[in-house]
Design an enzyme around this catalytic site. Sequence first.
Site, PDB file in Angstrom:
ATOM      1  N   ASN A   1       0.754  -1.243   0.155  1.00 12.62           N
ATOM      2  CA  ASN A   1       0.013   0.130   0.076  1.00 12.62           C
ATOM      3  C   ASN A   1       0.929   1.322  -0.135  1.00 12.62           C
ATOM      4  OD1 ASN A   1      -1.763   1.911   0.239  1.00 12.62           O
ATOM      5  ND2 ASN A   1      -2.560   1.545   2.594  1.00 12.62           N
ATOM      6  N   TRP A   2       1.024   1.690  -1.333  1.00 16.99           N
ATOM      7  CA  TRP A   2       2.084   3.203  -1.269  1.00 16.99           C
ATOM      8  C   TRP A   2       1.447   4.201  -0.847  1.00 16.99           C
ATOM      9  CZ3 TRP A   2       4.571   2.253  -6.988  1.00 16.99           C
ATOM     10  CH2 TRP A   2       5.525   1.321  -6.911  1.00 16.99           C
ATOM     11  N   LYS A   3       0.141   4.222  -0.464  1.00 22.31           N
ATOM     12  CA  LYS A   3      -0.561   5.511   0.138  1.00 22.31           C
ATOM     13  C   LYS A   3      -0.267   6.478  -0.759  1.00 22.31           C
ATOM     14  CE  LYS A   3      -0.440   3.689   4.639  1.00 22.31           C
ATOM     15  NZ  LYS A   3      -0.295   3.543   6.137  1.00 22.31           N
TER      16      LYS A   3
ATOM     17  N   GLY B   1       1.610   2.797  10.738  1.00 20.54           N
ATOM     18  CA  GLY B   1       2.709   3.650  10.646  1.00 20.54           C
ATOM     19  C   GLY B   1       3.306   4.147  11.816  1.00 20.54           C
TER      20      GLY B   1
ATOM     21  N   GLY C   1       2.775  -0.922   4.313  1.00 18.20           N
ATOM     22  CA  GLY C   1       2.586   0.504   3.916  1.00 18.20           C
ATOM     23  C   GLY C   1       4.159   0.909   3.824  1.00 18.20           C
ATOM     24  N   GLY C   2       4.479   1.546   4.900  1.00 21.90           N
ATOM     25  CA  GLY C   2       6.066   1.954   4.839  1.00 21.90           C
ATOM     26  C   GLY C   2       7.133   1.309   4.327  1.00 21.90           C
TER      27      GLY C   2
ATOM     28  N   GLU D   1      -6.089  -4.404  10.658  1.00 13.62           N
ATOM     29  CA  GLU D   1      -4.740  -3.287  10.731  1.00 13.62           C
ATOM     30  C   GLU D   1      -5.418  -2.700  12.095  1.00 13.62           C
ATOM     31  OE1 GLU D   1      -2.787  -2.574   6.821  1.00 13.62           O
ATOM     32  OE2 GLU D   1      -4.400  -1.084   7.087  1.00 13.62           O
TER      33      GLU D   1
ATOM     34  N   HIS E   1      -9.908   1.562   4.290  1.00 13.13           N
ATOM     35  CA  HIS E   1      -8.419   1.463   5.091  1.00 13.13           C
ATOM     36  C   HIS E   1      -8.822   2.605   5.997  1.00 13.13           C
ATOM     37  CE1 HIS E   1      -4.497   2.934   6.213  1.00 13.13           C
ATOM     38  NE2 HIS E   1      -4.164   1.906   5.895  1.00 13.13           N
TER      39      HIS E   1
ATOM     40  N   SER F   1       2.910  -1.560  10.567  1.00  9.68           N
ATOM     41  CA  SER F   1       4.183  -1.750  10.860  1.00  9.68           C
ATOM     42  C   SER F   1       4.888  -3.092  10.707  1.00  9.68           C
ATOM     43  CB  SER F   1       4.441  -1.376  12.581  1.00  9.68           C
ATOM     44  OG  SER F   1       3.930  -0.197  12.559  1.00  9.68           O
TER      45      SER F   1
HETATM   46  P1  PGA Z   1       2.364   0.542   7.684  1.00  9.91           P
HETATM   47  O1  PGA Z   1       0.948   0.758   6.990  1.00  9.91           O
HETATM   48  O2  PGA Z   1       2.969  -0.789   7.165  1.00  9.91           O
HETATM   49  O3  PGA Z   1       3.192   1.597   7.379  1.00  9.91           O
HETATM   50  O4  PGA Z   1       2.134   0.581   9.094  1.00  9.91           O
HETATM   51  C1  PGA Z   1      -0.036  -0.206   6.862  1.00  9.91           C
HETATM   52  C2  PGA Z   1      -1.201   0.330   6.168  1.00  9.91           C
HETATM   53  O5  PGA Z   1      -1.717   1.215   6.630  1.00  9.91           O
HETATM   54  O6  PGA Z   1      -1.779  -0.355   5.249  1.00  9.91           O
END
Ligand code: PGA
Length: 257
Positions: free
Chosen positions: A15-17, A177, A238-239, A171, A101, A217
Amino acid sequence: MKEVLAIRRKLLVANWKMHKNISEAQAFCRRFLPEIEECDRADIAICPPFTLLTAVKGALGSSKVKLGAQNLFWEEKGAYTGEVSPAMLLDAGCEMVIIGHSERRHIFGETDEMINRKVKAALRNKLIPILCVGETLEERKKGQAEEVVKRQLLEGLRELEYDGEIVIAYEPVWAIGTGVNASPDDAQKMSFFIRQILKGIFPEEKVLEMRILYGGSVKPENITGFTGQPDVDGALVGGASLDPDSFAEIVRLSCYA
Ligand code: PGA
């Protein structure tokens, strides 16, 4: 249990946001694809922002990596400034779409009812919805985590036929994050709970095929703790998915968990 595990391939979703431009996305794919070439035991998807869908589709070429989006609108077309329809996502080469999300729920005010409409629209258009659920820290502290997740599932999946694949991503909001991941044990407990709720909605044989991801995370250092659990079938990342080496490592480690 072994047989059940065997029918669910691991799924790793990036998920590149709201990150990357076209050249950065293309550079990511050039580096990432050779690194995961040997890994045929997991499904992989990248969900970039809308503006990158076409470029990423092109960069993925004939690889097995699937393209996904981070959101959609439920109407087919019309005067909905700023929105993107399911047909537009299909046209851009998407096979799946993240829905509900926590950032959409909390920053953009998406309700369970809106999320339910989006899930239905995705399924109608043969897109795989990745429905995100998860409690806030406050809800967890009050002992309401299961109640919240149950409501999000029952409302989000209301009145729909199981017609095509549906993926659930657990999640916990406090883990997204923040660098503070849930423990593998907590992820397993909630995934098991989610599967029990799903059994009240869909036929049991379908539920045994449904993939439940953990997100929050996730990084190479903790992925096997999650994918080693019987009810956790992969991760929404995400990150750590923004860096090709780190996402490739997560994929490789998941293949052998
Ligand atoms: P994160 O995000 O891995 O940066 O915690 C996960 C997500 O929001 O899908």
